[in-house]
Design a protein around this motif. Structure first.
Motif, PDB file in Angstrom:
ATOM      1  N   PHE A  12      10.963-100.318  61.518  1.00  0.00           N
ATOM      2  CA  PHE A  12      11.410 -99.414  60.671  1.00  0.00           C
ATOM      3  C   PHE A  12      10.668 -97.970  61.249  1.00  0.00           C
ATOM      4  O   PHE A  12      11.814 -97.704  60.711  1.00  0.00           O
ATOM      5  N   LYS A  13      10.302 -97.795  61.976  1.00  0.00           N
ATOM      6  CA  LYS A  13      10.112 -96.539  62.810  1.00  0.00           C
ATOM      7  C   LYS A  13      11.545 -95.929  63.756  1.00  0.00           C
ATOM      8  O   LYS A  13      11.680 -94.916  63.517  1.00  0.00           O
ATOM      9  N   GLU A  14      11.659 -97.042  64.110  1.00  0.00           N
ATOM     10  CA  GLU A  14      13.043 -96.619  65.353  1.00  0.00           C
ATOM     11  C   GLU A  14      13.846 -96.591  64.508  1.00  0.00           C
ATOM     12  O   GLU A  14      14.740 -95.509  64.698  1.00  0.00           O
ATOM     13  N   GLU A  15      14.402 -97.121  62.931  1.00  0.00           N
ATOM     14  CA  GLU A  15      14.928 -96.973  62.594  1.00  0.00           C
ATOM     15  C   GLU A  15      15.754 -94.978  61.849  1.00  0.00           C
ATOM     16  O   GLU A  15      16.161 -94.567  61.623  1.00  0.00           O
ATOM     17  N   LYS A  18      15.639 -92.983  64.332  1.00  0.00           N
ATOM     18  CA  LYS A  18      17.591 -92.655  64.347  1.00  0.00           C
ATOM     19  C   LYS A  18      18.051 -92.245  63.994  1.00  0.00           C
ATOM     20  O   LYS A  18      18.925 -90.741  63.881  1.00  0.00           O
ATOM     21  N   ASP A  19      17.743 -91.672  62.478  1.00  0.00           N
ATOM     22  CA  ASP A  19      18.390 -91.348  61.106  1.00  0.00           C
ATOM     23  C   ASP A  19      17.460 -90.017  61.729  1.00  0.00           C
ATOM     24  O   ASP A  19      18.880 -88.865  60.747  1.00  0.00           O
ATOM     25  N   LEU A  20      16.127 -89.390  61.802  1.00  0.00           N
ATOM     26  CA  LEU A  20      16.472 -87.864  62.051  1.00  0.00           C
ATOM     27  C   LEU A  20      16.644 -87.580  63.616  1.00  0.00           C
ATOM     28  O   LEU A  20      16.191 -86.523  63.229  1.00  0.00           O
ATOM     29  N   GLY A  21      17.423 -88.729  64.370  1.00  0.00           N
ATOM     30  CA  GLY A  21      18.029 -87.783  65.371  1.00  0.00           C
ATOM     31  C   GLY A  21      16.504 -87.530  67.135  1.00  0.00           C
ATOM     32  O   GLY A  21      17.513 -87.071  67.538  1.00  0.00           O
ATOM     33  N   PHE A  22      15.703 -88.265  66.980  1.00  0.00           N
ATOM     34  CA  PHE A  22      15.182 -88.065  67.781  1.00  0.00           C
ATOM     35  C   PHE A  22      14.651 -89.474  68.779  1.00  0.00           C
ATOM     36  O   PHE A  22      13.399 -89.383  69.208  1.00  0.00           O
ATOM     37  N   TYR A  23      15.136 -90.035  68.267  1.00  0.00           N
ATOM     38  CA  TYR A  23      15.032 -91.696  68.707  1.00  0.00           C
ATOM     39  C   TYR A  23      15.485 -91.741  70.344  1.00  0.00           C
ATOM     40  O   TYR A  23      14.676 -92.181  71.062  1.00  0.00           O
ATOM     41  N   ASP A  24      16.739 -90.467  71.248  1.00  0.00           N
ATOM     42  CA  ASP A  24      16.098 -90.855  72.472  1.00  0.00           C
ATOM     43  C   ASP A  24      15.164 -89.993  72.783  1.00  0.00           C
ATOM     44  O   ASP A  24      15.020 -91.044  73.948  1.00  0.00           O
ATOM     45  N   THR A  25      14.172 -89.244  72.519  1.00  0.00           N
ATOM     46  CA  THR A  25      13.001 -89.050  72.759  1.00  0.00           C
ATOM     47  C   THR A  25      11.784 -90.474  72.621  1.00  0.00           C
ATOM     48  O   THR A  25      10.669 -90.233  73.877  1.00  0.00           O
ATOM     49  N   VAL A  26      12.259 -91.164  71.851  1.00  0.00           N
ATOM     50  CA  VAL A  26      11.122 -92.040  71.917  1.00  0.00           C
ATOM     51  C   VAL A  26      11.904 -93.184  72.796  1.00  0.00           C
ATOM     52  O   VAL A  26      10.609 -93.443  73.468  1.00  0.00           O
ATOM     53  N   GLN A  27      12.942 -93.370  72.943  1.00  0.00           N
ATOM     54  CA  GLN A  27      13.231 -94.197  74.758  1.00  0.00           C
ATOM     55  C   GLN A  27      12.227 -93.758  75.903  1.00  0.00           C
ATOM     56  O   GLN A  27      11.925 -94.785  76.087  1.00  0.00           O
ATOM     57  N   LYS A  28      12.790 -92.249  75.730  1.00  0.00           N
ATOM     58  CA  LYS A  28      12.094 -91.926  76.973  1.00  0.00           C
ATOM     59  C   LYS A  28      10.846 -91.876  77.368  1.00  0.00           C
ATOM     60  O   LYS A  28      10.355 -91.554  78.079  1.00  0.00           O
ATOM     61  N   GLU A  29       9.965 -91.120  76.495  1.00  0.00           N
ATOM     62  CA  GLU A  29       8.764 -91.013  76.527  1.00  0.00           C
ATOM     63  C   GLU A  29       7.715 -91.581  75.594  1.00  0.00           C
ATOM     64  O   GLU A  29       6.630 -91.339  75.700  1.00  0.00           O
ATOM     65  N   ARG A  37       6.329 -82.067  64.448  1.00  0.00           N
ATOM     66  CA  ARG A  37       6.867 -81.726  62.811  1.00  0.00           C
ATOM     67  C   ARG A  37       7.487 -83.431  63.025  1.00  0.00           C
ATOM     68  O   ARG A  37       7.623 -83.373  62.138  1.00  0.00           O
ATOM     69  N   ASP A  38       8.280 -83.733  64.083  1.00  0.00           N
ATOM     70  CA  ASP A  38       9.202 -85.308  64.243  1.00  0.00           C
ATOM     71  C   ASP A  38       8.567 -86.014  63.033  1.00  0.00           C
ATOM     72  O   ASP A  38       8.932 -86.892  62.297  1.00  0.00           O
ATOM     73  N   ALA A  39       7.007 -86.200  63.642  1.00  0.00           N
ATOM     74  CA  ALA A  39       6.246 -87.738  62.887  1.00  0.00           C
ATOM     75  C   ALA A  39       5.828 -86.931  61.601  1.00  0.00           C
ATOM     76  O   ALA A  39       5.997 -88.558  60.620  1.00  0.00           O
ATOM     77  N   GLY A  40       5.423 -85.505  61.377  1.00  0.00           N
ATOM     78  CA  GLY A  40       5.301 -85.745  59.851  1.00  0.00           C
ATOM     79  C   GLY A  40       6.884 -85.516  59.509  1.00  0.00           C
ATOM     80  O   GLY A  40       6.514 -86.025  58.085  1.00  0.00           O
ATOM     81  N   ASN A  41       8.207 -85.288  59.518  1.00  0.00           N
ATOM     82  CA  ASN A  41       9.346 -85.778  58.810  1.00  0.00           C
ATOM     83  C   ASN A  41       9.032 -87.256  58.602  1.00  0.00           C
ATOM     84  O   ASN A  41      10.039 -87.077  57.477  1.00  0.00           O
ATOM     85  N   ARG A  45      10.196 -89.235  55.306  1.00  0.00           N
ATOM     86  CA  ARG A  45      11.479 -89.641  55.306  1.00  0.00           C
ATOM     87  C   ARG A  45      10.426 -91.877  54.666  1.00  0.00           C
ATOM     88  O   ARG A  45      10.923 -92.030  53.740  1.00  0.00           O
ATOM     89  N   ALA A  46       9.768 -91.759  54.937  1.00  0.00           N
ATOM     90  CA  ALA A  46       9.429 -93.426  55.240  1.00  0.00           C
ATOM     91  C   ALA A  46       8.876 -93.401  53.461  1.00  0.00           C
ATOM     92  O   ALA A  46       8.957 -94.101  52.571  1.00  0.00           O
ATOM     93  N   ILE A  47       7.948 -91.875  53.301  1.00  0.00           N
ATOM     94  CA  ILE A  47       7.528 -92.143  51.326  1.00  0.00           C
ATOM     95  C   ILE A  47       8.828 -91.996  50.794  1.00  0.00           C
ATOM     96  O   ILE A  47       9.057 -92.404  50.106  1.00  0.00           O
ATOM     97  N   GLN A  48       9.607 -91.043  51.006  1.00  0.00           N
ATOM     98  CA  GLN A  48      10.845 -90.475  50.314  1.00  0.00           C
ATOM     99  C   GLN A  48      11.499 -92.063  50.229  1.00  0.00           C
ATOM    100  O   GLN A  48      11.539 -92.487  49.328  1.00  0.00           O
TER     101      GLN A  48
END
Length: 62
Positions: A12-15, A18-29, A37-41, A45-48
Motif C-alpha cells: 500500500f505504501k509503495e502504491e 508511486k501515485d505521489l511520484g517519489f517511489y524511485d527515491t524509495v527504491q534507491k534509498e 513532506r513526502d511522508a506527510g503527503n 493520501r492514505a487518510i483520503q
C-alpha cells in the motif's frame, strides 16, 4: 521492546509513493530517504483513501 508493526502494508505504501511520484527515491534509498513532506503527503493520501472507502460503504448501506 520489539519493533512496532506499521498500519499500512508495504504494498500500500509503495502504491501511494508511486501515485505521489517519489517511489524511485524509495527504491534507491529506502523509506528513510524520503522527505518529511513526502511522508506527510503519504499519510494524508492514505487518510483520503480511507475516508473515500467509508463514504462509499455508507452510501451502499443507504
Amino acid at each position: 521492546m520489539g519493533r512496532r508493526r506499521g498500519i499500512m502494508s508495504d504494498q500500500f505504501k509503495e502504491e501511494i509513493a508511486k501515485d505521489l511520484g517519489f517511489y524511485d527515491t524509495v527504491q534507491k534509498e529506502g523509506w528513510g530517504g524520503i522527505r518529511a513532506r513526502d511522508a506527510g503527503n503519504m499519510v494524508k493520501r492514505a487518510i483520503q483513501m480511507a475516508e473515500g472507502q467509508l463514504t462509499n460503504e455508507n452510501k451502499d448501506r443507504s
